[in-house]
Write an enzyme that holds these catalytic residues in place. Structure first.
Site, mmCIF file in Angstrom:
data_model
loop_
_atom_site.group_PDB
_atom_site.id
_atom_site.type_symbol
_atom_site.label_atom_id
_atom_site.label_comp_id
_atom_site.label_asym_id
_atom_site.label_seq_id
_atom_site.Cartn_x
_atom_site.Cartn_y
_atom_site.Cartn_z
ATOM 1 C CB THR A 164 -0.583 0.129 1.364
ATOM 2 O OG1 THR A 164 -1.554 -0.836 1.162
ATOM 3 C CG2 THR A 164 -1.577 1.261 1.160
ATOM 4 C CE LYS A 177 -5.063 -1.124 1.159
ATOM 5 N NZ LYS A 177 -4.370 -1.861 1.855
ATOM 6 C CE LYS A 199 1.490 1.581 5.236
ATOM 7 N NZ LYS A 199 1.621 0.646 4.307
#
Lengths: 442, 442
Positions: free
Chosen positions: B101, B182, B251
């Site tokens: 990611t 995402k 994150k």
């Protein structure tokens, strides 16, 4: 006044009330005071005041009465508590000043309750004050007073005794208007107190010297009265008990957000500040000075940061702190002014009051006027003929929040302000900084 | 595939990567894996994988390569680190899947860097995954993949091996589109993870039984996948180390807010969540499960609350918790969808993906579709023909925040959502709940 000065009743001899009542004694009034703390009564006696042994005794036969308790709940209790309350004891045609900071809805409910108990002979003035204990004692407070013309005429001399000549604001709109004016001023105060802590927290995480931060900010467009005032306490870690407890500003911000809810009005930055204050309360910071909120952003004393940054690097990081405060203060000005408009307050008076009070900031001073003109016009016509553009503030704020993110510093107000600034950009690239107020246009 | 299965290189044998690589081994591929942790290599060998002693060894001669490290910084290092990197070692015409990611800007920079180093013969796919370690191991992940048509054609069989047939989303828009998809899904995740903690914190302060809260919420319109999933860990205080560390969602939310800044797009709720996560990090909660964020709202275990509320009282307070979650989830849906629109993602695909994934909620399901139709129309025409009105959500949220304020519970997301809902009411009293998305229309 050449005729003998009238007797005054007084309730609530705390930090503020004690100074106010003692000042009236010094001005030659006979003041009968009551407080639940016996030591306050004792002290008051030494100042020449007359201690009362009950609420009723403080009010009986007094043509003028000042109520300066801490909260609306306390006011309700002392004013209306059955047979023992102030209202019951006051003589016919007395003038009653409620100087506590309370929601305007509460002040209005006092008017209604006076009617309900058959005492609408009492002249009631909603007159919260601002300025701190020292100015209370010297009779130079700021006062925001609302009431009927008759009541204001009767009480004006007393308001004048307690306030600075330039800082007595008679607010149009009747009972509730004074409290509302105080409330929208506290929007600035509540946000700018926390912004000070957020700025020092960020600065510490950036490795900046706290004293240099202070020196830079107070000489920049990031200046606010609160920053200048609170930064002294931050540098000295003077939080115990400090001068102004977290619980006090938390009470004030609670009045803001609860009144905003009542009006279905958004106060996003005040709401963010309230949540951070609640978190501070949970950490046990409630009785500490509100400047101690810096500990929510940086656990160690910020003055312990041993800055080893090269001069140029330090300078550009200092600049980010300035940018971050500028963005927050701009949004605070917009939130205060638009809320004032929403509750029907005279905006020019808010400007005059706040620009020279604890809510003052360079951004309020520079952009507030334009915001007010804009709101008077009814729709946004804000183009940056002079002054800063919104786009420039946004770019600065983007850079500040970017850098803050790298330090993992929580930036509640800065990131909240950035969101608002970005939302405001529908106005286009030429829009003035003041046009951020469009976000609050509901 | 009837021909012999191709050799695969793999880097990053952490919780997710280990499962993914082992699954490929089970599917009959020869997988050469590398990780900096020797024990991971040892474990991988036991699963039938081929441990590599260097990055280069894992890549040399492999026509397909999967990179599953934790961050963009790690990806940059393993892909391009001088003579030892993966890119240098890959054979001509290899297919490279980046499953980490990362910000879409980083994924796009990989394409550019491949060109810059003369390796645009490599077919590069930007393909972040979602679903957790168990689904990684069973080859039933959700995958959001973007890339050139050629790259996607070459890599599709591999994406299919790792994903559930219904959960492989080829996202139009090339490299970066997968990462963006995402990211906007994680808007829902990041907000709804914290909302779970906020709900349990409020419930505890209201004196509610935590198990009853869970039972009620999962059967109500306040349901979210995250609430159902995280509430189990909240009830068991299963935070050490837990399943999904705070640092992971932190994150992800950092990717959201930094990408939003890049696009000058406001993500007010994600930004609020990020600040609270930063505060949690400062409390030392970083390595703990993100469900442990409930401790930011209520210091003691919420299951220790001994509820003594009368049944009716408990029921109305439970309802406030439901209302608060509904308001937050509605705003989360609007923030995710409007951000997706802003970065040019196919909205119907986002809907299909998120409604049945970790970002799912009843509010997303019910109002997301209408928001998407509205955005396609280009301007707000949202009237509540069916479904809930914004006004009703606002009234519920006002009541919930009012009650929360009395408990002095910090309500970062709820009060932030209330501000957004109030700002959205320009649409008038008849507007549908979905019309809250207007606030993000920049």
């Amino acid at each position: 006044m050449s005729s003998p000065k009238p007797e005054i009743g007084f309730c609530g001899l705390g930090a503020m009330g004690f100074g106010m009542a003692s000042n009236l004694v010094k001005q030659g009034y006979s003041v009968t005071g009551f407080d639940v703390a016996p030591q306050s009564l004792e002290r008051f006696k030494k100042e020449g005041g007359i201690p009362a042994s009950s609420l009723a005794e403080s009010a009986e036969g007094k043509p003028y009465y000042v109520c300066m308790v801490a909260t609306a709940a306390q006011a309700q209790s002392v004013l209306f508590e059955g047979d023992k309350g102030i209202v019951k004891a006051l003589p016919k045609g007395a003038t009653l000043l409620l100087c506590s900071t309370v929601p305007s809805a509460y002040a209005q409910s006092v008017s209604q309750q006076l009617k309900d108990v058959g005492r609408d002979d009492i002249f009631f003035i909603d007159s919260p004050v601002s300025g701190g204990a020292a100015r209370a004692a010297s009779g130079t407070l700021s006062i925001m007073a609302g009431g009927s013309d008759e009541a204001l005429e009767k009480g004006k001399f007393l308001l004048q005794e307690m306030s600075d000549a330039k800082k007595l604001f008679i607010v149009k709109g009747g009972v509730g208007a004074g409290s509302n004016m105080k409330m929208v001023h506290q929007v600035l105060a509540a946000i700018q107190i926390l912004a000070t802590s957020e700025a020092f927290g960020l600065a510490a995480r950036l490795g900046l010297d706290a004293r240099e931060v202070r020196d830079k900010v107070v000489r920049s467009e990031a200046w606010s009265w609160m920053f200048e005032n609170r930064s002294t306490r931050v540098l000295e870690e003077d939080y115990f008990p400090g001068v102004s407890a977290l619980t006090i500003i938390l009470k004030d911000v609670g009045i803001i957000t609860s009144t905003a809810r009542l009006h279905n009005f958004p106060t996003p930055l005040s709401s963010i500040a309230e949540q951070v204050y609640f978190s501070g309360l949970a950490q046990g910071f409630g009785p500490n000075d509100d400047a101690g909120m810096v500990r929510m952003y940086y656990p160690d004393p910020v003055t312990k940061v041993n800055s080893t940054l090269p001069k140029e690097d330090a300078s550009s990081k200092l600049n980010l702190v300035v940018c971050m405060l500028v963005g927050i203060h701009l949004c605070a000005a917009a939130e205060s002014i638009s809320f004032a408009k929403h509750v029907g307050l005279p905006l020019d008076q808010l400007y005059e009051l706040a620009v020279d009070a604890a809510g003052g900031s360079i951004m309020f001073q520079e952009c507030g006027k334009q915001m007010i003109e804009d709101l008077k016009g009814g729709e946004s016509t804000l183009v940056a003929s002079t002054g800063r553009r919104l786009d420039s503030i946004v770019q600065d704020m983007l850079a500040a929040v970017e850098e803050a993110q790298k330090t993992k510093c929580p930036m509640y107000l800065a990131s909240g302000s950035l969101s608002l600034l970005l939302m405001a950009r529908r106005g286009g690239r030429e829009a003035s900084a003041a046009s951020v107020i469009d976000v609050w246009r509901v």
